[in-house]
Design a protein around this motif. Structure first.
Motif, short mmCIF file in Angstrom:
data_model
loop_
_atom_site.label_atom_id
_atom_site.label_comp_id
_atom_site.label_asym_id
_atom_site.label_seq_id
_atom_site.Cartn_x
_atom_site.Cartn_y
_atom_site.Cartn_z
N THR A 1 -1.42 11.06 0.83
CA THR A 1 -2.77 11.43 1.26
C THR A 1 -3.80 10.37 0.86
O THR A 1 -4.80 10.19 1.55
CB THR A 1 -3.17 12.79 0.68
N ASP A 2 -3.58 9.69 -0.26
CA ASP A 2 -4.48 8.63 -0.71
C ASP A 2 -3.75 7.30 -0.64
O ASP A 2 -2.78 7.09 -1.36
CB ASP A 2 -4.94 8.86 -2.15
N THR A 3 -4.21 6.40 0.22
CA THR A 3 -3.61 5.07 0.31
C THR A 3 -4.19 4.21 -0.81
O THR A 3 -5.40 4.10 -0.95
CB THR A 3 -3.90 4.43 1.67
N ARG A 4 -3.29 3.63 -1.61
CA ARG A 4 -3.71 2.80 -2.74
C ARG A 4 -2.85 1.55 -2.81
O ARG A 4 -1.73 1.53 -2.34
CB ARG A 4 -3.56 3.57 -4.04
N PHE A 5 -3.39 0.53 -3.48
CA PHE A 5 -2.58 -0.66 -3.77
C PHE A 5 -1.58 -0.29 -4.85
O PHE A 5 -1.94 0.35 -5.83
CB PHE A 5 -3.46 -1.79 -4.29
N HIS A 6 -0.33 -0.67 -4.68
CA HIS A 6 0.62 -0.40 -5.76
C HIS A 6 1.34 -1.65 -6.24
O HIS A 6 1.99 -1.64 -7.27
CB HIS A 6 1.62 0.69 -5.37
N LEU B 110 0.85 -1.20 0.00
CA LEU B 110 0.00 0.00 0.00
C LEU B 110 0.89 1.24 0.00
O LEU B 110 1.92 1.29 0.67
CB LEU B 110 -0.91 0.00 1.23
N THR B 111 0.45 2.26 -0.72
CA THR B 111 1.26 3.47 -0.92
C THR B 111 1.23 4.41 0.28
O THR B 111 0.33 4.36 1.12
CB THR B 111 0.76 4.27 -2.14
N ARG B 112 2.19 5.31 0.30
CA ARG B 112 2.22 6.42 1.26
C ARG B 112 1.47 7.60 0.65
O ARG B 112 1.18 7.62 -0.52
CB ARG B 112 3.66 6.88 1.51
N SER C 251 1.13 -6.26 -5.90
CA SER C 251 0.62 -7.47 -5.23
C SER C 251 1.35 -8.69 -5.76
O SER C 251 1.82 -8.71 -6.90
CB SER C 251 -0.89 -7.61 -5.42
N HIS D 225 7.79 4.52 -0.98
CA HIS D 225 6.51 4.32 -1.66
C HIS D 225 5.56 3.39 -0.91
O HIS D 225 4.36 3.45 -1.10
CB HIS D 225 6.73 3.76 -3.07
N THR D 226 6.11 2.53 -0.07
CA THR D 226 5.30 1.53 0.63
C THR D 226 5.19 1.86 2.12
O THR D 226 6.19 1.90 2.82
CB THR D 226 5.92 0.12 0.49
#
Length: 73
Positions: free
Chosen positions: A28-33, A24-26, A35, A51-52
């Motif tokens: 303001t918006d946590t997103r999958f980056h 998961l990203t760092r 898998s 980034h993680t």
């Protein structure tokens, strides 16, 4: 700029087929980056980076870090 990489690694060993490891990203918006799918007995070594910020593990796995050892169910 401060460095956000950690020298600590976590080790994930799958105890069944199909264990998902999701980065998961760092920010303001946590997103999958990223898998990965692990099959029984496979091992993945991961590290938190700039980034993680988090790692999600789905499935039965053994997780080892400098903070100890735990199992996911």
């Amino acid at each position: 700029m401060s460095q956000t990489n950690s020298n600590d690694f976590i080790v994930i060993k799958a105890k069944e087929d199909g264990v998902s490891v999701i980065g998961l990203t760092r920010g303001t918006d946590t997103r999958f980056h990223h898998s990965e799918k692990l099959d029984r007995g496979e091992v993945m070594i991961a590290q938190f980076t700039e980034h993680t910020s988090a790692i999600k593990i789905r499935g039965k796995a053994l997780i080892q870090s400098s903070h100890g050892e735990m199992e996911s169910d």
